[in-house]
Write a protein that holds these residues in place. Structure first.
Motif, short mmCIF file in Angstrom:
data_model
loop_
_atom_site.label_atom_id
_atom_site.label_comp_id
_atom_site.label_asym_id
_atom_site.label_seq_id
_atom_site.Cartn_x
_atom_site.Cartn_y
_atom_site.Cartn_z
N LEU A 34 0.83 -1.20 0.00
CA LEU A 34 0.00 0.00 0.00
C LEU A 34 0.87 1.26 0.00
CD1 LEU A 34 -2.98 -0.11 -0.21
CD2 LEU A 34 -3.19 0.38 2.21
N VAL A 35 1.97 1.22 0.74
CA VAL A 35 2.91 2.34 0.74
C VAL A 35 3.46 2.55 -0.67
CG1 VAL A 35 5.13 3.17 1.59
CG2 VAL A 35 3.55 2.09 3.16
N VAL A 36 3.84 1.44 -1.31
CA VAL A 36 4.40 1.54 -2.67
C VAL A 36 3.37 2.15 -3.62
CG1 VAL A 36 5.20 0.20 -4.65
CG2 VAL A 36 6.03 -0.33 -2.36
N LEU A 37 2.14 1.66 -3.56
CA LEU A 37 1.11 2.19 -4.46
C LEU A 37 0.82 3.65 -4.16
CD1 LEU A 37 -1.39 -0.81 -4.59
CD2 LEU A 37 0.13 -0.01 -6.40
N GLY A 38 0.70 3.98 -2.88
CA GLY A 38 0.38 5.35 -2.50
C GLY A 38 1.45 6.32 -2.96
N GLN A 39 2.71 5.97 -2.76
CA GLN A 39 3.79 6.88 -3.18
C GLN A 39 3.85 6.97 -4.70
OE1 GLN A 39 7.45 5.69 -1.36
NE2 GLN A 39 6.84 6.36 0.67
N SER A 40 3.63 5.83 -5.37
CA SER A 40 3.72 5.85 -6.84
C SER A 40 2.63 6.72 -7.45
CB SER A 40 3.60 4.44 -7.40
OG SER A 40 4.60 3.63 -6.86
N SER A 41 1.50 6.88 -6.75
CA SER A 41 0.40 7.63 -7.34
C SER A 41 0.81 9.04 -7.70
CB SER A 41 -0.80 7.64 -6.39
OG SER A 41 -0.54 8.44 -5.27
N PHE A 42 1.71 9.65 -6.94
CA PHE A 42 2.13 11.00 -7.35
C PHE A 42 3.57 11.04 -7.88
CE2 PHE A 42 4.87 12.30 -3.83
CZ PHE A 42 4.53 11.36 -2.86
N ILE A 43 4.42 10.10 -7.46
CA ILE A 43 5.80 10.13 -7.96
C ILE A 43 5.83 9.81 -9.46
CG2 ILE A 43 8.07 9.01 -7.74
CD1 ILE A 43 7.58 8.87 -4.74
N SER A 44 4.91 8.96 -9.93
CA SER A 44 4.83 8.66 -11.37
C SER A 44 4.63 9.93 -12.18
CB SER A 44 3.68 7.70 -11.65
OG SER A 44 3.82 6.54 -10.88
N THR A 45 3.83 10.86 -11.63
CA THR A 45 3.60 12.12 -12.33
C THR A 45 4.91 12.88 -12.53
OG1 THR A 45 1.43 12.24 -11.30
CG2 THR A 45 2.27 14.25 -12.30
N ILE A 46 5.73 12.91 -11.48
CA ILE A 46 7.01 13.62 -11.56
C ILE A 46 7.87 12.99 -12.66
CG2 ILE A 46 9.04 14.34 -10.27
CD1 ILE A 46 6.85 15.28 -8.61
N VAL A 47 7.96 11.65 -12.64
CA VAL A 47 8.76 10.97 -13.67
C VAL A 47 8.21 11.32 -15.05
CG1 VAL A 47 9.56 8.76 -14.54
CG2 VAL A 47 9.34 9.10 -12.09
N ALA A 48 6.88 11.28 -15.18
CA ALA A 48 6.27 11.57 -16.48
C ALA A 48 6.67 12.95 -16.97
CB ALA A 48 4.75 11.47 -16.37
N LEU A 49 6.63 13.95 -16.07
CA LEU A 49 6.96 15.31 -16.50
C LEU A 49 8.43 15.42 -16.93
CD1 LEU A 49 5.00 17.44 -13.89
CD2 LEU A 49 4.40 17.00 -16.26
N VAL A 50 9.31 14.72 -16.22
CA VAL A 50 10.73 14.74 -16.60
C VAL A 50 10.92 14.11 -17.98
CG1 VAL A 50 13.02 13.85 -16.01
CG2 VAL A 50 11.54 14.72 -14.21
N VAL A 51 10.27 12.96 -18.22
CA VAL A 51 10.44 12.26 -19.49
C VAL A 51 9.78 13.06 -20.62
CG1 VAL A 51 10.01 10.12 -20.75
CG2 VAL A 51 10.61 10.03 -18.34
N SER A 105 10.67 8.90 -2.75
CA SER A 105 10.06 7.81 -1.99
C SER A 105 10.77 7.65 -0.65
CB SER A 105 10.16 6.52 -2.80
OG SER A 105 9.97 5.42 -1.95
N PHE A 106 12.09 7.71 -0.68
CA PHE A 106 12.88 7.47 0.53
C PHE A 106 12.55 8.47 1.62
CE2 PHE A 106 16.58 6.71 3.15
CZ PHE A 106 16.83 5.37 2.93
N GLU A 107 12.22 9.70 1.23
CA GLU A 107 12.02 10.72 2.25
C GLU A 107 10.54 11.02 2.49
OE1 GLU A 107 13.60 14.51 0.80
OE2 GLU A 107 11.52 14.88 0.27
N ASN A 108 9.65 10.32 1.80
CA ASN A 108 8.24 10.69 1.92
C ASN A 108 7.69 10.39 3.31
OD1 ASN A 108 5.16 9.85 1.67
ND2 ASN A 108 5.61 11.50 0.28
N PHE A 109 6.92 11.35 3.82
CA PHE A 109 6.31 11.16 5.13
C PHE A 109 4.80 11.25 5.04
CE2 PHE A 109 4.57 12.66 9.10
CZ PHE A 109 5.16 11.83 10.03
N ASN A 110 4.30 12.33 4.43
CA ASN A 110 2.88 12.67 4.50
C ASN A 110 1.96 11.58 3.99
OD1 ASN A 110 3.65 15.05 5.54
ND2 ASN A 110 2.99 16.32 3.83
N THR A 111 2.29 10.98 2.87
CA THR A 111 1.43 9.92 2.32
C THR A 111 1.67 8.61 3.06
OG1 THR A 111 1.62 11.00 0.19
CG2 THR A 111 0.75 8.78 0.18
N THR A 112 2.94 8.35 3.37
CA THR A 112 3.33 7.07 3.96
C THR A 112 2.73 6.85 5.35
OG1 THR A 112 5.40 7.40 2.79
CG2 THR A 112 5.32 5.60 4.37
#
Lengths: 285, 289
Positions: A159-176, A225-232
């Motif tokens: 659940l932590v992995v999915l929750g963090q990926s929900s917004f981190i994927s957006t960041i990766v997408a914008l970079v790519v 992901s390593f430093e995330n607190f609020n979602t985790t």
């Protein structure tokens, strides 16, 4: 006013003083934290009582260093595993999204794009609780219908992995996406003309071109992901990640072990960050 | 050429579309719909089910809830304004005044601290500022303070901490737009006798507006949704709205109340962002670029 114009001395000096103050403000808490990791004292404060490595390697009875501290070591391990899983998942999702929004045309494209950037403006706390509630509802429904308890829908690693990926994927997408915009599509056409099929083109031409952005995005995903607190905080189960574990310790009083962990983290993230910046990736964390 | 590729093209489309669709649908859309649904339902205990408005009613009835809400919103706006005031001169120095050779170095120095976890940055401030902290020991030993003063746990320190943790998200976009500002515009204005204030007001700030807006949105959202900084640096009575959400869900296990609070926070942040975009006539799409 600017460097090409004649500037009065007081003006440039005042500006320089401002910038120096700013950088002192920026680095003071980090430098102090790092230095006090080596203070031979039971508290992370002055006075300086001499240099020690006990907060790294000490094994009691007074001082347990970080490398002998089972709870903290375990949480570092959890954070690493989460960060690697998030990195892989969000790099795949982000890259797919970049191709989808840059190279494909379909109905409701704008609406979907809007949905993709929404997680950037949704507070992390809300992403956390809504994913927690949704997973819980689904889990209960499956349990009621089929009588099976689905473990990964409860708070915990996945659940932590999915929750963090929900917004981190957006960041990766914008970079790519930023790099994909500069891609010359005639290169793809040339490859098609030479007889390559779509997947060969994707693999040998486009992905090869995107590699720096994908690696940069993945590094960013790992750090975020390593430093995330609020979602985790809402999604973690019995296995706390490092920020959660540190938060509990800081809240309830602290020892210089936290400084030692901070020292390692600051050095580690700085190395990744400088590496990433020198690769020329625009580095909005 | 295109025709013979038609079939492969569709397969490619599905390959990209499906994961993205699943991600956005399962991890963004449905969870927020569920949040909305739960905020309108009873706790489920003792026959307390079905549609209800009591979770929202509780928010308006209890002053502590809505006061915290208003406080959080006001302070978030204040922090955003302070961040703009600091970011503009810093960005100006780096893009227009610093020696060209040092710019790259300054940029790295600027960014590295922000890669470090928010928790560690806050921890750094705690050991600097608390009663037994580094600054107090230093000031007492050189005779500046007679006795240690608690510098932590008040609103001013909390605001400072929030400014500190969110600053970069303003500086980077502002530097981005300021780099594009043609120096000759400033030179021309200067030669024609414009004052510094006039140059800032009529040339620099209008040019930087897109960067300020996108930075402002991110900073505002981060501050509004932050938990660590207000929790660890603010005082006992300096409540932040995210703490109310945390309390409802983790401490009282009242998910429905927490869902209502979460939804209110979401509405607030969307509303303020929307107003900001309308006022400056920008679209979210351009802002996050």
């Amino acid at each position: 006013m600017i460097r090409t114009l004649q500037n009065p001395k007081p003006y440039t000096n005042a500006f320089k003083a401002f910038i120096i103050t700013y950088f002192v403000f920026l680095f003071a808490p980090l430098v102090v934290t790092m230095v006090l990791a080596f203070n031979n004292s039971m508290f992370p404060s002055l006075p300086w009582k001499g240099f020690t490595l006990d907060w790294f390697f000490g094994d009691g009875p007074e001082k347990y260093g970080i490398f002998k501290d089972a709870t903290n070591l375990r949480s570092i391990g959890v954070s690493f595993r989460v960060a690697i899983a998030v990195m892989i998942l969000s790099t795949i999702l982000g890259t797919c999204a970049a191709f989808l929004f840059e190279h494909e045309e379909f109905r409701f494209k704008n609406a979907l794009y809007f949905l993709m950037i929404a997680p950037l403006v949704i507070p992390g706390v809300i992403l956390g609780i809504s994913i927690l509630m949704f997973a819980n509802t689904i889990g209960l429904a499956i349990e009621n219908l089929f009588g099976i308890y689905v473990k990964f829908l409860g708070p915990g690693f996945w659940l932590v992995v999915l929750g963090q990926s929900s917004f981190i994927s957006t960041i990766v997408a914008l970079v790519v996406i930023a790099r994909l915009r500069k891609f010359d599509r005639t290169l793809e056409e040339a490859a098609y003309n030479l007889g390559a099929n779509r997947f060969q083109v994707l693999w040998f031409i486009t992905l090869r071109y995107l590699r720096p952005a994908i690696i940069g995005g993945a590094a960013m995903a790992f750090l975020m992901s390593f430093e995330n607190f609020n979602t985790t905080i809402f999604l973690t189960g019995s296995q706390a990640t490092l920020p959660i574990n540190l938060y509990l310790q800081v809240r309830d009083g602290s020892t210089p072990v936290i400084n030692a962990i901070s020292f390692l983290l600051i050095v580690g993230t700085s190395v990744i960050a400088v590496f990433n910046l020198s690769k020329g990736n625009k580095a909005v964390p | 050429m295109m025709k013979s590729n038609k079939k492969a093209f569709n397969a490619g489309f599905v390959l990209f579309f499906l994961p993205v669709f699943l991600w956005l649908f399962l991890l963004v859309v449905l969870p927020h719909l569920e949040l909305l649904r739960l905020s309108f339902s009873g706790s489920g205990r003792a026959g307390d089910t079905g549609f209800t408005l009591k979770n929202y009613a509780a928010f308006f009835k209890e002053p502590i809830y809505w006061l915290t809400f208003v406080r959080t919103a006001m302070y978030s706006i204040l922090v955003t304004i302070l961040v703009i005031a600091i970011a503009l001169p810093v960005a100006f120095y780096i893009t227009k005044l610093a020696r060209v050779k040092t710019v790259g170095f300054l940029m790295i120095m600027l960014m590295v601290p922000f890669w470090v976890s928010e928790l560690i940055r806050v921890y750094g401030w705690i050991i600097l500022l608390r009663e037994s902290g580094v600054l107090n020991k230093l000031f007492v030993s050189i005779g500046l303070f007679k006795e240690p003063i608690e510098l932590l746990y008040n609103d001013a320190t909390m605001i400072m901490g929030l400014v500190y943790t969110s600053m970069l998200f303003m500086i980077v976009p502002v530097i981005g737009v300021m780099e594009d500002l043609d120096d000759s515009l400033i030179e021309a204005a200067y030669d024609l006798g414009a004052s510094r204030i006039a140059i800032w007001r009529t040339i620099i700030i209008p040019h930087c507006m897109p960067g300020i807006v996108s930075g402002g949105i991110i900073v505002f959202m981060l501050v509004l949704g932050s938990y660590l900084t207000p929790n660890l640096m603010g005082g006992k009575n300096s409540l932040w709205f995210t703490e109310q959400i945390y309390n409802q869900i983790i401490l009282y296990f009242n998910w429905n109340q927490g869902a209502a609070f979460g939804f209110l926070l979401l509405v607030l942040s969307s509303l303020i962002i929307w107003v900001l975009l309308k006022l400056t006539r920008q679209s979210l799409k351009e802002v996050v670029k």
